[in-house]
Design a protein around this motif. Structure first.
Motif, PDB file in Angstrom:
ATOM      1  N   THR A 156     -23.095 -33.125   6.356  1.00  0.00           N
ATOM      2  CA  THR A 156     -22.708 -33.977   5.231  1.00  0.00           C
ATOM      3  C   THR A 156     -21.305 -34.529   5.435  1.00  0.00           C
ATOM      4  O   THR A 156     -21.057 -35.717   5.214  1.00  0.00           O
ATOM      5  CB  THR A 156     -22.798 -33.182   3.913  1.00  0.00           C
ATOM      6  OG1 THR A 156     -24.141 -32.745   3.743  1.00  0.00           O
ATOM      7  CG2 THR A 156     -22.382 -34.018   2.737  1.00  0.00           C
ATOM      8  N   VAL A 176     -25.459 -27.686   6.975  1.00  0.00           N
ATOM      9  CA  VAL A 176     -25.655 -28.739   5.968  1.00  0.00           C
ATOM     10  C   VAL A 176     -24.317 -29.342   5.564  1.00  0.00           C
ATOM     11  O   VAL A 176     -24.170 -30.569   5.488  1.00  0.00           O
ATOM     12  CB  VAL A 176     -26.411 -28.181   4.737  1.00  0.00           C
ATOM     13  CG1 VAL A 176     -26.330 -29.129   3.561  1.00  0.00           C
ATOM     14  CG2 VAL A 176     -27.859 -27.913   5.090  1.00  0.00           C
ATOM     15  N   CYS A 177     -23.329 -28.501   5.326  1.00  0.00           N
ATOM     16  CA  CYS A 177     -22.020 -29.006   4.891  1.00  0.00           C
ATOM     17  C   CYS A 177     -21.330 -29.797   5.999  1.00  0.00           C
ATOM     18  O   CYS A 177     -20.731 -30.846   5.737  1.00  0.00           O
ATOM     19  CB  CYS A 177     -21.139 -27.857   4.421  1.00  0.00           C
ATOM     20  SG  CYS A 177     -21.726 -27.094   2.893  1.00  0.00           S
ATOM     21  N   VAL A 188     -26.634 -30.896  -9.725  1.00  0.00           N
ATOM     22  CA  VAL A 188     -27.730 -30.938  -8.745  1.00  0.00           C
ATOM     23  C   VAL A 188     -28.986 -31.520  -9.377  1.00  0.00           C
ATOM     24  O   VAL A 188     -29.652 -32.385  -8.790  1.00  0.00           O
ATOM     25  CB  VAL A 188     -27.995 -29.528  -8.163  1.00  0.00           C
ATOM     26  CG1 VAL A 188     -29.345 -29.448  -7.471  1.00  0.00           C
ATOM     27  CG2 VAL A 188     -26.876 -29.125  -7.213  1.00  0.00           C
ATOM     28  N   SER A 232     -26.716 -32.530  -1.518  1.00  0.00           N
ATOM     29  CA  SER A 232     -26.577 -31.411  -0.575  1.00  0.00           C
ATOM     30  C   SER A 232     -25.326 -30.602  -0.857  1.00  0.00           C
ATOM     31  O   SER A 232     -25.346 -29.370  -0.852  1.00  0.00           O
ATOM     32  CB  SER A 232     -26.483 -31.895   0.872  1.00  0.00           C
ATOM     33  OG  SER A 232     -27.449 -32.800   1.175  1.00  0.00           O
ATOM     34  N   ILE A 283     -25.778 -28.528  -4.029  1.00  0.00           N
ATOM     35  CA  ILE A 283     -26.595 -27.339  -3.767  1.00  0.00           C
ATOM     36  C   ILE A 283     -25.775 -26.302  -3.006  1.00  0.00           C
ATOM     37  O   ILE A 283     -25.829 -25.105  -3.310  1.00  0.00           O
ATOM     38  CB  ILE A 283     -27.871 -27.725  -2.986  1.00  0.00           C
ATOM     39  CG1 ILE A 283     -28.795 -28.574  -3.863  1.00  0.00           C
ATOM     40  CG2 ILE A 283     -28.601 -26.476  -2.483  1.00  0.00           C
ATOM     41  CD1 ILE A 283     -29.934 -29.234  -3.117  1.00  0.00           C
ATOM     42  N   ALA A 284     -25.008 -26.758  -2.023  1.00  0.00           N
ATOM     43  CA  ALA A 284     -24.166 -25.834  -1.253  1.00  0.00           C
ATOM     44  C   ALA A 284     -23.126 -25.174  -2.153  1.00  0.00           C
ATOM     45  O   ALA A 284     -22.835 -23.979  -2.004  1.00  0.00           O
ATOM     46  CB  ALA A 284     -23.484 -26.582  -0.095  1.00  0.00           C
ATOM     47  N   ALA A 328     -27.913 -38.425  -1.440  1.00  0.00           N
ATOM     48  CA  ALA A 328     -28.476 -37.228  -0.804  1.00  0.00           C
ATOM     49  C   ALA A 328     -27.371 -36.296  -0.312  1.00  0.00           C
ATOM     50  O   ALA A 328     -27.484 -35.072  -0.432  1.00  0.00           O
ATOM     51  CB  ALA A 328     -29.395 -37.625   0.357  1.00  0.00           C
ATOM     52  N   CYS A 329     -26.292 -36.866   0.207  1.00  0.00           N
ATOM     53  CA  CYS A 329     -25.154 -36.043   0.634  1.00  0.00           C
ATOM     54  C   CYS A 329     -24.515 -35.339  -0.549  1.00  0.00           C
ATOM     55  O   CYS A 329     -24.177 -34.155  -0.482  1.00  0.00           O
ATOM     56  CB  CYS A 329     -24.119 -36.894   1.363  1.00  0.00           C
ATOM     57  SG  CYS A 329     -24.612 -37.321   3.027  1.00  0.00           S
TER      58      CYS A 329
END
Length: 179
Positions: free
Chosen positions: A18, A14-15, A135, A167, A170-171, A163-164
């Motif tokens: 992104t 995910v990271c 978040v 993400s 959240i990460a 959205a990035c």
């Protein structure tokens, strides 16, 4: 970070994705979007590198001070840029959180855990509260923009940029929880 391998690899993916999209956003026609995307790409790739499961790769001891130096410089840049807009304050908090995590990882015995069972330190707790709030707020801001886009190019899609950011928030929460 030192959590289970499967979630760690998901966090890396995910990271990294992104970070890659943020590099694409650097081609935007909007100057502010390009500037923000560079810092966000650094954060995405840095978070991906820090999230590689320790069972697969344990960074050498010199890596943590390098992380702290790179993200310390990013924090100073964000502090300087904050004169132009509040969003840079979030970059300052994010880069500072990366410095904090690098320092904790460097100080942890054998780099196998953060705090040795002493509970959640005040700084970790404050960062968790900040990023959890970020978040939730980012998620709320994303909902109205979900249908937009039209004829806009990939580098100028505000809903994808949001959205990035969601993400990465959240990460960051996931990484702080495993600290």
């Amino acid at each position: 970070m030192h959590g289970p391998a499967s979630p760690g690899w998901l966090l890396v993916a995910v990271c990294a994705a992104t970070g890659a999209y943020c590099l694409l956003r650097m081609r935007s026609h909007v100057e502010e979007q390009r500037r923000a995307a560079g810092g966000e790409a650094l954060m995405g790739f840095g978070m991906a590198a820090m999230a590689v499961p320790a069972a697969v790769f344990t960074p050498p001891s010199w890596a943590w001070p390098v992380y702290a130096g790179v993200f310390g410089a990013a924090a100073l840049h964000a502090l300087w840029s904050a004169r132009a807009g509040a969003h840079h304050l979030h970059h300052l908090v994010g880069a500072s959180a990366m410095v904090y995590m690098a320092v904790v990882m460097a100080a942890s015995p054998g780099h196998q855990g953060g705090h040795g069972g002493s509970g959640t330190p005040l700084v970790t707790g404050a960062l968790l509260l900040y990023f959890t709030g970020y978040v939730l707020l980012s998620g709320v801001r994303l909902v109205p923009a979900a249908g937009g886009g039209g004829g806009v190019g990939w580098s100028d899609r505000p809903e994808l940029a949001r959205a990035c950011r969601l993400s990465m928030g959240i990460a960051m929460v996931a990484m702080l929880l495993t600290l």
